[in-house]
Design a protein around this motif. Structure first.
Motif, PDB file in Angstrom:
ATOM      1  N   PHE A   1       1.198  -1.031  -0.285  1.00 44.68           N
ATOM      2  CA  PHE A   1      -0.210  -0.004  -0.536  1.00 44.68           C
ATOM      3  C   PHE A   1       1.241   1.050   0.106  1.00 44.68           C
ATOM      4  CE2 PHE A   1      -2.313  -3.011   2.261  1.00 44.68           C
ATOM      5  CZ  PHE A   1      -3.784  -3.414   0.934  1.00 44.68           C
ATOM      6  N   ALA A   2       0.673   2.163  -0.428  1.00 40.91           N
ATOM      7  CA  ALA A   2       1.353   4.005  -0.713  1.00 40.91           C
ATOM      8  C   ALA A   2      -0.173   4.760   0.580  1.00 40.91           C
ATOM      9  CB  ALA A   2       1.308   4.654  -2.155  1.00 40.91           C
ATOM     10  N   ILE A   3       0.952   4.464   1.195  1.00 42.31           N
ATOM     11  CA  ILE A   3       0.261   5.291   2.467  1.00 42.31           C
ATOM     12  C   ILE A   3       1.265   6.032   3.494  1.00 42.31           C
ATOM     13  CG2 ILE A   3       0.303   3.022   4.318  1.00 42.31           C
ATOM     14  CD1 ILE A   3      -2.807   4.296   4.978  1.00 42.31           C
ATOM     15  N   GLY A   4       0.858   7.464   3.601  1.00 42.76           N
ATOM     16  CA  GLY A   4       1.315   7.437   4.878  1.00 42.76           C
ATOM     17  C   GLY A   4       1.645   7.843   6.530  1.00 42.76           C
ATOM     18  N   ARG A   5       2.430   8.166   7.376  1.00 40.36           N
ATOM     19  CA  ARG A   5       1.257   7.963   8.924  1.00 40.36           C
ATOM     20  C   ARG A   5       0.735   8.263   9.435  1.00 40.36           C
ATOM     21  NH1 ARG A   5       1.515  10.361  13.196  1.00 40.36           N
ATOM     22  NH2 ARG A   5       2.900  11.710  12.602  1.00 40.36           N
ATOM     23  N   ARG A   6      -0.134   9.724   8.816  1.00 40.83           N
ATOM     24  CA  ARG A   6      -1.566  10.608   8.960  1.00 40.83           C
ATOM     25  C   ARG A   6      -2.562   9.477   8.685  1.00 40.83           C
ATOM     26  NH1 ARG A   6       1.162  16.328   8.161  1.00 40.83           N
ATOM     27  NH2 ARG A   6       2.619  16.694   9.906  1.00 40.83           N
ATOM     28  N   ARG A   7      -2.248   9.314   6.965  1.00 39.48           N
ATOM     29  CA  ARG A   7      -3.577   8.071   6.880  1.00 39.48           C
ATOM     30  C   ARG A   7      -3.114   7.295   7.527  1.00 39.48           C
ATOM     31  NH1 ARG A   7      -8.151   8.839   3.084  1.00 39.48           N
ATOM     32  NH2 ARG A   7      -6.530  10.874   2.488  1.00 39.48           N
ATOM     33  N   THR A   8      -2.888   7.186   7.971  1.00 41.90           N
ATOM     34  CA  THR A   8      -3.074   5.911   8.691  1.00 41.90           C
ATOM     35  C   THR A   8      -3.270   5.859  10.048  1.00 41.90           C
ATOM     36  OG1 THR A   8      -0.902   4.339   7.625  1.00 41.90           O
ATOM     37  CG2 THR A   8      -1.525   3.041   9.713  1.00 41.90           C
ATOM     38  N   ALA A   9      -2.797   6.600  10.852  1.00 43.88           N
ATOM     39  CA  ALA A   9      -3.284   7.191  12.023  1.00 43.88           C
ATOM     40  C   ALA A   9      -4.729   7.049  12.233  1.00 43.88           C
ATOM     41  CB  ALA A   9      -2.480   8.636  13.156  1.00 43.88           C
ATOM     42  N   TRP A  10      -5.098   8.452  11.281  1.00 44.44           N
ATOM     43  CA  TRP A  10      -6.464   8.736  10.898  1.00 44.44           C
ATOM     44  C   TRP A  10      -8.104   6.953  10.702  1.00 44.44           C
ATOM     45  CZ3 TRP A  10     -10.403   8.442   6.982  1.00 44.44           C
ATOM     46  CH2 TRP A  10     -11.418   8.739   6.267  1.00 44.44           C
ATOM     47  N   LEU A  11      -6.786   5.838  10.008  1.00 43.21           N
ATOM     48  CA  LEU A  11      -7.794   5.144  10.085  1.00 43.21           C
ATOM     49  C   LEU A  11      -8.060   4.581  10.602  1.00 43.21           C
ATOM     50  CD1 LEU A  11      -6.548   3.819   6.196  1.00 43.21           C
ATOM     51  CD2 LEU A  11      -8.996   4.432   6.747  1.00 43.21           C
ATOM     52  N   MET A  12      -6.701   4.583  11.978  1.00 43.22           N
ATOM     53  CA  MET A  12      -6.757   3.497  13.454  1.00 43.22           C
ATOM     54  C   MET A  12      -7.644   4.286  14.119  1.00 43.22           C
ATOM     55  SD  MET A  12      -3.566   3.379  13.732  1.00 43.22           S
ATOM     56  CE  MET A  12      -3.092   2.221  15.216  1.00 43.22           C
ATOM     57  N   ARG A  13      -7.782   5.757  14.183  1.00 46.87           N
ATOM     58  CA  ARG A  13      -8.632   6.258  15.247  1.00 46.87           C
ATOM     59  C   ARG A  13     -10.589   6.020  14.724  1.00 46.87           C
ATOM     60  NH1 ARG A  13      -6.772  11.584  13.280  1.00 46.87           N
ATOM     61  NH2 ARG A  13      -4.789  12.007  14.018  1.00 46.87           N
TER      62      ARG A  13
END
Length: 42
Positions: A30-42
């Protein structure tokens, strides 16, 4: 992608934070950044 985040979080027994989760998702292709990952985890 959310399904991958949920399964990886469950497999880690809830110990993965967003940096480690980001690396896990990037290793899966996946092409994903840390901020997007954190947003999804919330």
């Amino acid at each position: 992608m959310l399904a991958h985040v949920r399964s990886a979080f469950a497999l880690s027994n809830g110990t993965y934070g967003s940096p480690r989760m980001t690396r896990e998702l990037q290793d899966e292709g996946f092409a994903i950044g840390r901020r997007r990952t954190a947003w999804l985890m919330r």
